[in-house]
Motif scaffolding. Structure first.
Motif, PDB file in Angstrom:
ATOM      1  N   VAL A  98     -94.832  44.588 -66.813  1.00 41.29           N
ATOM      2  CA  VAL A  98     -95.614  45.482 -67.660  1.00 41.29           C
ATOM      3  C   VAL A  98     -95.212  46.917 -67.407  1.00 41.29           C
ATOM      4  CG1 VAL A  98     -97.926  46.310 -68.208  1.00 41.29           C
ATOM      5  CG2 VAL A  98     -97.556  43.895 -67.705  1.00 41.29           C
ATOM      6  N   GLN A  99     -94.862  47.637 -68.460  1.00 33.19           N
ATOM      7  CA  GLN A  99     -94.555  49.055 -68.368  1.00 33.19           C
ATOM      8  C   GLN A  99     -95.701  49.843 -68.977  1.00 33.19           C
ATOM      9  OE1 GLN A  99     -90.810  49.666 -70.280  1.00 33.19           O
ATOM     10  NE2 GLN A  99     -89.633  48.726 -68.633  1.00 33.19           N
ATOM     11  N   MET A 100     -96.183  50.821 -68.219  1.00 32.25           N
ATOM     12  CA  MET A 100     -97.287  51.625 -68.712  1.00 32.25           C
ATOM     13  C   MET A 100     -96.791  52.585 -69.777  1.00 32.25           C
ATOM     14  SD  MET A 100     -99.658  50.309 -67.038  1.00 32.25           S
ATOM     15  CE  MET A 100    -101.005  51.404 -67.450  1.00 32.25           C
ATOM     16  N   SER A 101     -97.552  52.684 -70.861  1.00 35.95           N
ATOM     17  CA  SER A 101     -97.172  53.589 -71.943  1.00 35.95           C
ATOM     18  C   SER A 101     -97.456  55.025 -71.534  1.00 35.95           C
ATOM     19  CB  SER A 101     -97.978  53.259 -73.204  1.00 35.95           C
ATOM     20  OG  SER A 101     -97.791  54.254 -74.179  1.00 35.95           O
ATOM     21  N   PRO A 102     -96.550  55.974 -71.831  1.00 34.97           N
ATOM     22  CA  PRO A 102     -96.802  57.374 -71.482  1.00 34.97           C
ATOM     23  C   PRO A 102     -97.915  57.974 -72.313  1.00 34.97           C
ATOM     24  CG  PRO A 102     -94.791  57.162 -72.786  1.00 34.97           C
ATOM     25  CD  PRO A 102     -95.230  55.774 -72.437  1.00 34.97           C
ATOM     26  N   ASP A 103     -98.230  57.363 -73.432  1.00 40.10           N
ATOM     27  CA  ASP A 103     -99.289  57.873 -74.302  1.00 40.10           C
ATOM     28  C   ASP A 103    -100.494  56.961 -74.193  1.00 40.10           C
ATOM     29  OD1 ASP A 103    -100.940  58.869 -76.176  1.00 40.10           O
ATOM     30  OD2 ASP A 103     -99.648  58.445 -77.914  1.00 40.10           O
ATOM     31  N   PRO A 104    -101.563  57.393 -73.479  1.00 43.64           N
ATOM     32  CA  PRO A 104    -102.710  56.501 -73.270  1.00 43.64           C
ATOM     33  C   PRO A 104    -103.448  56.179 -74.548  1.00 43.64           C
ATOM     34  CG  PRO A 104    -103.202  58.731 -72.519  1.00 43.64           C
ATOM     35  CD  PRO A 104    -101.739  58.695 -72.841  1.00 43.64           C
ATOM     36  N   GLY A 105    -103.247  56.951 -75.603  1.00 40.78           N
ATOM     37  CA  GLY A 105    -103.959  56.693 -76.853  1.00 40.78           C
ATOM     38  C   GLY A 105    -103.188  55.836 -77.830  1.00 40.78           C
ATOM     39  N   ALA A 106    -101.924  55.504 -77.477  1.00 43.36           N
ATOM     40  CA  ALA A 106    -101.088  54.753 -78.411  1.00 43.36           C
ATOM     41  C   ALA A 106    -101.589  53.332 -78.560  1.00 43.36           C
ATOM     42  CB  ALA A 106     -99.637  54.753 -77.918  1.00 43.36           C
ATOM     43  N   GLY A 107    -101.639  52.872 -79.789  1.00 43.18           N
ATOM     44  CA  GLY A 107    -101.987  51.484 -80.041  1.00 43.18           C
ATOM     45  C   GLY A 107    -103.442  51.136 -79.862  1.00 43.18           C
ATOM     46  N   LEU A 108    -104.320  52.120 -79.794  1.00 43.33           N
ATOM     47  CA  LEU A 108    -105.740  51.813 -79.634  1.00 43.33           C
ATOM     48  C   LEU A 108    -106.266  51.153 -80.901  1.00 43.33           C
ATOM     49  CD1 LEU A 108    -107.141  55.052 -77.917  1.00 43.33           C
ATOM     50  CD2 LEU A 108    -106.585  52.859 -76.868  1.00 43.33           C
ATOM     51  N   PRO A 109    -107.132  50.148 -80.749  1.00 43.41           N
ATOM     52  CA  PRO A 109    -107.716  49.511 -81.936  1.00 43.41           C
ATOM     53  C   PRO A 109    -108.630  50.473 -82.681  1.00 43.41           C
ATOM     54  CG  PRO A 109    -108.767  48.703 -79.934  1.00 43.41           C
ATOM     55  CD  PRO A 109    -107.590  49.531 -79.491  1.00 43.41           C
ATOM     56  N   SER A 110    -108.695  50.291 -83.982  1.00 41.46           N
ATOM     57  CA  SER A 110    -109.509  51.144 -84.845  1.00 41.46           C
ATOM     58  C   SER A 110    -110.915  50.576 -84.971  1.00 41.46           C
ATOM     59  CB  SER A 110    -108.853  51.254 -86.223  1.00 41.46           C
ATOM     60  OG  SER A 110    -109.773  51.665 -87.193  1.00 41.46           O
ATOM     61  N   VAL A 111    -111.915  51.425 -84.809  1.00 42.50           N
ATOM     62  CA  VAL A 111    -113.305  51.002 -84.980  1.00 42.50           C
ATOM     63  C   VAL A 111    -113.509  50.374 -86.353  1.00 42.50           C
ATOM     64  CG1 VAL A 111    -115.670  51.827 -85.281  1.00 42.50           C
ATOM     65  CG2 VAL A 111    -114.354  52.598 -83.344  1.00 42.50           C
ATOM     66  N   SER A 112    -112.976  51.025 -87.392  1.00 42.51           N
ATOM     67  CA  SER A 112    -113.204  50.537 -88.751  1.00 42.51           C
ATOM     68  C   SER A 112    -112.604  49.154 -88.954  1.00 42.51           C
ATOM     69  CB  SER A 112    -112.612  51.520 -89.770  1.00 42.51           C
ATOM     70  OG  SER A 112    -111.210  51.626 -89.624  1.00 42.51           O
ATOM     71  N   ARG A 113    -111.365  48.945 -88.485  1.00 45.08           N
ATOM     72  CA  ARG A 113    -110.711  47.647 -88.680  1.00 45.08           C
ATOM     73  C   ARG A 113    -111.438  46.544 -87.915  1.00 45.08           C
ATOM     74  NH1 ARG A 113    -105.768  47.430 -91.052  1.00 45.08           N
ATOM     75  NH2 ARG A 113    -104.722  49.405 -91.509  1.00 45.08           N
ATOM     76  N   VAL A 114    -111.823  46.835 -86.672  1.00 46.40           N
ATOM     77  CA  VAL A 114    -112.525  45.831 -85.874  1.00 46.40           C
ATOM     78  C   VAL A 114    -113.854  45.470 -86.520  1.00 46.40           C
ATOM     79  CG1 VAL A 114    -113.594  45.353 -83.645  1.00 46.40           C
ATOM     80  CG2 VAL A 114    -111.410  46.556 -83.732  1.00 46.40           C
ATOM     81  N   ALA A 115    -114.626  46.484 -86.924  1.00 47.75           N
ATOM     82  CA  ALA A 115    -115.948  46.244 -87.501  1.00 47.75           C
ATOM     83  C   ALA A 115    -115.848  45.508 -88.835  1.00 47.75           C
ATOM     84  CB  ALA A 115    -116.681  47.569 -87.683  1.00 47.75           C
ATOM     85  N   MET A 116    -114.942  45.951 -89.710  1.00 50.04           N
ATOM     86  CA  MET A 116    -114.784  45.314 -91.018  1.00 50.04           C
ATOM     87  C   MET A 116    -114.368  43.846 -90.862  1.00 50.04           C
ATOM     88  SD  MET A 116    -115.362  47.327 -93.652  1.00 50.04           S
ATOM     89  CE  MET A 116    -115.212  48.986 -94.326  1.00 50.04           C
ATOM     90  N   HIS A 117    -113.390  43.606 -89.998  1.00 49.63           N
ATOM     91  CA  HIS A 117    -112.908  42.234 -89.811  1.00 49.63           C
ATOM     92  C   HIS A 117    -114.029  41.355 -89.260  1.00 49.63           C
ATOM     93  CE1 HIS A 117    -109.959  39.075 -89.056  1.00 49.63           C
ATOM     94  NE2 HIS A 117    -110.506  38.919 -87.861  1.00 49.63           N
ATOM     95  N   HIS A 118    -114.778  41.892 -88.311  1.00 48.07           N
ATOM     96  CA  HIS A 118    -115.874  41.140 -87.710  1.00 48.07           C
ATOM     97  C   HIS A 118    -116.907  40.740 -88.767  1.00 48.07           C
ATOM     98  CE1 HIS A 118    -117.692  40.261 -83.676  1.00 48.07           C
ATOM     99  NE2 HIS A 118    -118.720  40.023 -84.450  1.00 48.07           N
ATOM    100  N   VAL A 119    -117.297  41.699 -89.591  1.00 44.67           N
ATOM    101  CA  VAL A 119    -118.308  41.432 -90.624  1.00 44.67           C
ATOM    102  C   VAL A 119    -117.789  40.428 -91.645  1.00 44.67           C
ATOM    103  CG1 VAL A 119    -119.612  42.463 -92.536  1.00 44.67           C
ATOM    104  CG2 VAL A 119    -119.475  43.646 -90.335  1.00 44.67           C
ATOM    105  N   GLN A 120    -116.553  40.600 -92.098  1.00 47.58           N
ATOM    106  CA  GLN A 120    -115.995  39.717 -93.116  1.00 47.58           C
ATOM    107  C   GLN A 120    -115.858  38.282 -92.617  1.00 47.58           C
ATOM    108  OE1 GLN A 120    -112.397  41.835 -94.005  1.00 47.58           O
ATOM    109  NE2 GLN A 120    -113.321  43.046 -95.634  1.00 47.58           N
TER     110      GLN A 120
END
Length: 242
Positions: A98-120
C-alpha cells in the motif's frame, strides 16, 4: 404512469411485463437508460448470490465467535495474543504493497452519491415499511452517534430507524413522513472523510447536508418535498446526548 411510479415499479421488478410498464420504460431516453442500469444491477446481484461460500469462512466465523467470549483467565488471555499477532501480521503484510496518497482528500466518496445510491437501492423496502418505532427505539439507535430526539411531535411519523453503512462506516438512518412523501434522514459522524455538497439533486430525488457540531445531517426525498424545511425540523428536534 408518472416517472415516480415507473421508478418504484422498476426497483421492485425491472422485468415487469405489464403493457403500461413496458410503455413507460421506452417513453424516454432517461427511462431506457434507467432500465438498462436496473437490469445490469440485477444481473450482478444474481451472480453475487450464486457465489459459493469460501471454504475458510466457517472457520473464520467460529474464530470470531470465540474471540468475543469472555476470558476467565487472569492477565493477558490467549485471545489478546492472537489478536495482537494477527494485527501485526496484517500491518506488516499490507505496508509492503500500500502506498499512501500524497493528497489526503483524493478519491473521497461524495455525500450526495452515497446518500442517493442508498435511498434508491433501499426504496423497494423503505417506501412501504412501517415498524411503528417508538421514541425509545429511535434514541437507542441514535445513542452511538451522541444524539437523541427530544420528541416525535417535531419530526412527525417515523417509519423506520436503524443503522446503515455510509461510505465505509456506520450511520443512523431514519425514514419519516414529510409533507408529500417519505424523507430519508442520515446522521453521519463528522469525522467521516467525505466530499460534502450542501445541496444535491438527481433524477426525481434531491437532498441537503446540514452540519451539526458532532454529526452531519443528510436529508433526501422526492423533489416535491421541501427538503430544507424538513432538515430544519429534524435538526431542531435533535439534541446532544452525553
Amino acid at each position: 404512469m408518472d416517472e415516480l411510479e415507473f421508478r418504484r415499479r422498476a426497483y421492485a421488478d425491472p422485468n415487469d411485463k405489464s403493457p403500461e410498464f413496458i410503455a413507460a420504460s421506452t417513453a424516454s431516453t432517461g427511462n431506457r437508460q434507467f432500465m438498462d442500469e436496473m437490469k445490469d444491477f440485477n444481473r450482478k446481484l444474481t451472480r453475487a448470490l450464486d457465489e459459493p461460500v469460501p471454504p475458510a469462512l466457517p472457520g473464520k466465523l467460529m474464530l470470531s465467535h470465540l474471540l468475543r467470549q469472555p476470558d476467565s483467565r487472569e492477565g493477558l488471555g490467549w485471545r489478546h495474543l492472537a489478536i495482537a499477532a494477527s494485527v501485526a501480521f496484517t500491518l506488516g503484510f499490507a505496508t509492503r504493497f500500500v502506498q499512501m496518497s500524497p493528497d489526503p482528500g483524493a478519491g473521497l466518496p461524495s455525500v450526495s452519491r452515497v446518500a442517493m445510491h442508498h435511498v434508491q437501492m433501499e426504496m423497494p423496502f423503505t417506501h412501504y415499511i412501517d415498524e411503528e418505532v417508538t421514541l425509545t427505539t429511535i434514541n437507542a439507535k441514535l445513542r452511538p452517534y451522541g444524539a437523541r430526539l427530544t420528541d416525535l411531535a417535531g419530526v412527525g411519523k417515523v417509519y423506520y430507524a436503524n443503522h446503515c453503512m455510509f461510505a465505509g462506516g456506520p450511520a443512523a438512518h431514519l425514514v419519516i413522513q414529510g409533507e408529500s412523501d417519505r424523507v430519508h434522514v442520515f446522521l453521519v459522524p463528522m469525522e467521516r472523510a467525505l466530499q460534502v455538497e450542501e445541496r444535491f439533486s438527481e433524477a426525481n430525488l434531491h437532498g441537503e447536508v446540514m452540519p451539526m457540531s458532532y454529526n452531519r445531517l443528510v436529508v433526501v426525498s422526492d423533489k416535491q418535498e421541501d427538503i430544507h424545511r424538513m432538515a430544519e425540523k429534524v435538526k431542531a428536534s435533535l439534541e446532544r446526548a452525553i
